[in-house]
Design a protein around this motif. Structure first.
Motif, mmCIF file in Angstrom:
data_model
loop_
_atom_site.group_PDB
_atom_site.id
_atom_site.type_symbol
_atom_site.label_atom_id
_atom_site.label_comp_id
_atom_site.label_asym_id
_atom_site.label_seq_id
_atom_site.Cartn_x
_atom_site.Cartn_y
_atom_site.Cartn_z
ATOM 1 N N MET A 1 -2.834 11.599 18.158
ATOM 2 C CA MET A 1 -2.672 11.632 16.706
ATOM 3 C C MET A 1 -2.303 10.242 16.202
ATOM 4 S SD MET A 1 -0.022 13.892 14.386
ATOM 5 C CE MET A 1 -0.745 15.416 14.988
ATOM 6 N N ALA A 2 -3.007 9.806 15.162
ATOM 7 C CA ALA A 2 -2.734 8.475 14.616
ATOM 8 C C ALA A 2 -1.369 8.441 13.949
ATOM 9 C CB ALA A 2 -3.816 8.097 13.604
ATOM 10 N N GLN A 3 -0.677 7.326 14.145
ATOM 11 C CA GLN A 3 0.638 7.180 13.539
ATOM 12 C C GLN A 3 0.502 6.839 12.061
ATOM 13 O OE1 GLN A 3 2.644 4.183 15.795
ATOM 14 N NE2 GLN A 3 3.228 5.602 17.428
ATOM 15 N N ARG A 4 1.418 7.395 11.277
ATOM 16 C CA ARG A 4 1.427 7.086 9.854
ATOM 17 C C ARG A 4 2.025 5.699 9.625
ATOM 18 N NH1 ARG A 4 3.653 12.654 6.976
ATOM 19 N NH2 ARG A 4 1.908 13.996 7.615
ATOM 20 N N PRO A 5 1.500 4.979 8.639
ATOM 21 C CA PRO A 5 2.049 3.650 8.361
ATOM 22 C C PRO A 5 3.516 3.735 7.978
ATOM 23 C CG PRO A 5 -0.027 4.012 7.194
ATOM 24 C CD PRO A 5 0.394 5.328 7.756
ATOM 25 N N GLU A 6 4.289 2.751 8.397
ATOM 26 C CA GLU A 6 5.687 2.681 8.016
ATOM 27 C C GLU A 6 5.799 2.400 6.520
ATOM 28 O OE1 GLU A 6 8.256 3.311 9.924
ATOM 29 O OE2 GLU A 6 6.919 3.713 11.621
ATOM 30 N N PRO A 7 6.937 2.764 5.878
ATOM 31 C CA PRO A 7 7.110 2.523 4.438
ATOM 32 C C PRO A 7 6.850 1.078 4.038
ATOM 33 C CG PRO A 7 8.833 3.977 5.245
ATOM 34 C CD PRO A 7 8.054 3.529 6.447
ATOM 35 N N ALA A 8 7.346 0.125 4.845
ATOM 36 C CA ALA A 8 7.148 -1.282 4.510
ATOM 37 C C ALA A 8 5.671 -1.645 4.555
ATOM 38 C CB ALA A 8 7.931 -2.176 5.478
ATOM 39 N N GLU A 9 4.955 -1.061 5.533
ATOM 40 C CA GLU A 9 3.526 -1.340 5.650
ATOM 41 C C GLU A 9 2.776 -0.745 4.471
ATOM 42 O OE1 GLU A 9 -0.182 -0.501 8.738
ATOM 43 O OE2 GLU A 9 1.870 0.045 9.298
ATOM 44 N N ARG A 10 3.174 0.468 4.059
ATOM 45 C CA ARG A 10 2.521 1.090 2.900
ATOM 46 C C ARG A 10 2.775 0.275 1.638
ATOM 47 N NH1 ARG A 10 4.521 5.997 5.150
ATOM 48 N NH2 ARG A 10 6.159 6.106 3.558
ATOM 49 N N GLU A 12 3.317 -2.919 1.515
ATOM 50 C CA GLU A 12 2.532 -4.151 1.621
ATOM 51 C C GLU A 12 1.077 -3.894 1.241
ATOM 52 O OE1 GLU A 12 1.308 -7.486 4.996
ATOM 53 O OE2 GLU A 12 2.917 -6.048 5.390
ATOM 54 N N ARG A 13 0.551 -2.748 1.680
ATOM 55 C CA ARG A 13 -0.831 -2.411 1.343
ATOM 56 C C ARG A 13 -0.973 -2.181 -0.157
ATOM 57 N NH1 ARG A 13 -2.669 1.897 6.097
ATOM 58 N NH2 ARG A 13 -2.557 0.430 7.855
ATOM 59 N N ALA A 14 0.014 -1.511 -0.751
ATOM 60 C CA ALA A 14 -0.024 -1.255 -2.193
ATOM 61 C C ALA A 14 0.027 -2.561 -2.970
ATOM 62 C CB ALA A 14 1.142 -0.344 -2.593
ATOM 63 N N ALA A 16 -0.987 -5.478 -1.863
ATOM 64 C CA ALA A 16 -2.260 -6.152 -1.647
ATOM 65 C C ALA A 16 -3.338 -5.576 -2.553
ATOM 66 C CB ALA A 16 -2.676 -6.034 -0.185
ATOM 67 N N LEU A 17 -3.330 -4.245 -2.733
ATOM 68 C CA LEU A 17 -4.307 -3.601 -3.602
ATOM 69 C C LEU A 17 -4.097 -4.012 -5.055
ATOM 70 C CD1 LEU A 17 -6.640 -1.652 -3.988
ATOM 71 C CD2 LEU A 17 -4.969 0.224 -4.135
ATOM 72 N N ARG A 18 -2.819 -4.049 -5.476
ATOM 73 C CA ARG A 18 -2.527 -4.472 -6.852
ATOM 74 C C ARG A 18 -2.954 -5.917 -7.076
ATOM 75 N NH1 ARG A 18 2.137 -1.221 -6.191
ATOM 76 N NH2 ARG A 18 3.310 -3.022 -5.408
ATOM 77 N N ASN A 19 -2.677 -6.777 -6.097
ATOM 78 C CA ASN A 19 -3.085 -8.187 -6.211
ATOM 79 C C ASN A 19 -4.597 -8.311 -6.316
ATOM 80 O OD1 ASN A 19 -0.498 -9.180 -6.163
ATOM 81 N ND2 ASN A 19 -0.507 -9.646 -3.972
ATOM 82 N N ARG A 20 -5.297 -7.525 -5.498
ATOM 83 C CA ARG A 20 -6.767 -7.575 -5.522
ATOM 84 C C ARG A 20 -7.276 -7.165 -6.897
ATOM 85 N NH1 ARG A 20 -11.458 -7.189 -2.499
ATOM 86 N NH2 ARG A 20 -13.030 -5.791 -3.360
ATOM 87 N N GLU A 21 -6.747 -6.063 -7.433
ATOM 88 C CA GLU A 21 -7.205 -5.584 -8.734
ATOM 89 C C GLU A 21 -6.862 -6.597 -9.829
ATOM 90 O OE1 GLU A 21 -9.166 -3.008 -9.200
ATOM 91 O OE2 GLU A 21 -9.135 -2.791 -7.029
#
Length: 216
Positions: A1-10, A12-14, A16-21
Motif C-alpha cells: 500500500m502506498a504511503q500517504r504524503p506527510e502534512p509538510a509534503e502536502r 509543499e505540494r499545495a 507549488a500548485l499555487r505558485n504555478r497558477e
C-alpha cells in the motif's frame, strides 16, 4: 500500500500548485496587456506573480517552456470543447473544417499577443510547438473526409498559415480589422479552397466550439 504524503509534503505540494497558477495567471495577463510580447521577460513575470525568478526556471525550464505552459492552460478548455463537439454532432466534414478554423481563429484573436510570443520564443520553428501539432492533426483528420481535398496534410498547414498569430495581430492591431470581418474573410478563404455550398457563411459560424475565457 502506498504511503500517504506527510502534512509538510502536502503543504509543499499545495504551495507549488499555487505558485504555478500564480505564474501562469501573471504571464497570461502580461502578454494580454502588451503589443510587444517579446519584451515580457522572466523578471517581469516573476515580479507580477510574487515569486523568485529561480522558481520559474525550476518549474518551467526557460521562457519558451513557460509560454508553452500558459498556452496549454488556455487551450485545454477549447480542446475539450472540440472533442465534445466532434462526438456530439453529425456535421459534414466541410462544416467541421469551418468550425475548427473558426474556433482556432477566435482563440488566436483572444490570445494573439501570447501566441505571437510563442511564435517568437526561440523555437527552431513554430511548427514544432505541441499546440500547432494538435491543431494540424484535428484539421487534417477533418480534411481527409472532405470531398475534393487531394492532400489533407498540406492543406491543413496552408489553412493554419492563414491564421498565424503574427498575421492576426497585424490585421487587428495595425490594420484595424474587426474580429468579425476577419472571421468572415477566413470563411470566404475556406470556400475558395473547399468550394462553397449552401452551408453557413462567415456570419453563421458562431456555434463552433469556444472556450470559456476572459476577454483581453
Amino acid at each position: 500500500m502506498a504511503q500517504r504524503p506527510e502534512p509538510a509534503e502536502r503543504a509543499e505540494r499545495a504551495d507549488a500548485l499555487r505558485n504555478r497558477e500564480a505564474v501562469l495567471a501573471a504571464a497570461d495577463a502580461l502578454f494580454a496587456a502588451t503589443t510587444r510580447p517579446h519584451s515580457v521577460s522572466m523578471d517581469d513575470i516573476a515580479a507580477a506573480a510574487g515569486v523568485g525568478k529561480g522558481t520559474l526556471f525550476r518549474r518551467f525550464g526557460d521562457r519558451t517552456g513557460l509560454i508553452g505552459a500558459v498556452i496549454a492552460s488556455r487551450l485545454e478548455p477549447l480542446q475539450q470543447a472540440v472533442r465534445e463537439a466532434q462526438e456530439a454532432t453529425a456535421t459534414s466534414p466541410r462544416q467541421r473544417v469551418l468550425d475548427l478554423l473558426d474556433a482556432s481563429l477566435r482563440f488566436k484573436i483572444e490570445n494573439r499577443h501570447l501566441m505571437a510570443a510563442a511564435e517568437d520564443a526561440g523555437l527552431g520553428s513554430p511548427y514544432r510547438a505541441e499546440h500547432y501539432g494538435w491543431w494540424h492533426e484535428v484539421l487534417r483528420t477533418a480534411l481527409l473526409q472532405a470531398p475534393g481535398v487531394h492532400d489533407a496534410d498540406f492543406t491543413a498547414h496552408a489553412l493554419l498559415a492563414a491564421i498565424r498569430a503574427d498575421l492576426v495581430a497585424h490585421l487587428i492591431d495595425d490594420q484595424q480589422m474587426t474580429p468579425e470581418d476577419l472571421r468572415t474573410a477566413l470563411a470566404a478563404h475556406v470556400d475558395s479552397i473547399l468550394g462553397s455550398d449552401s452551408g453557413p457563411t462567415g456570419e453563421q459560424l458562431g456555434d463552433s466550439p469556444r472556450p470559456s475565457t476572459a476577454s483581453h
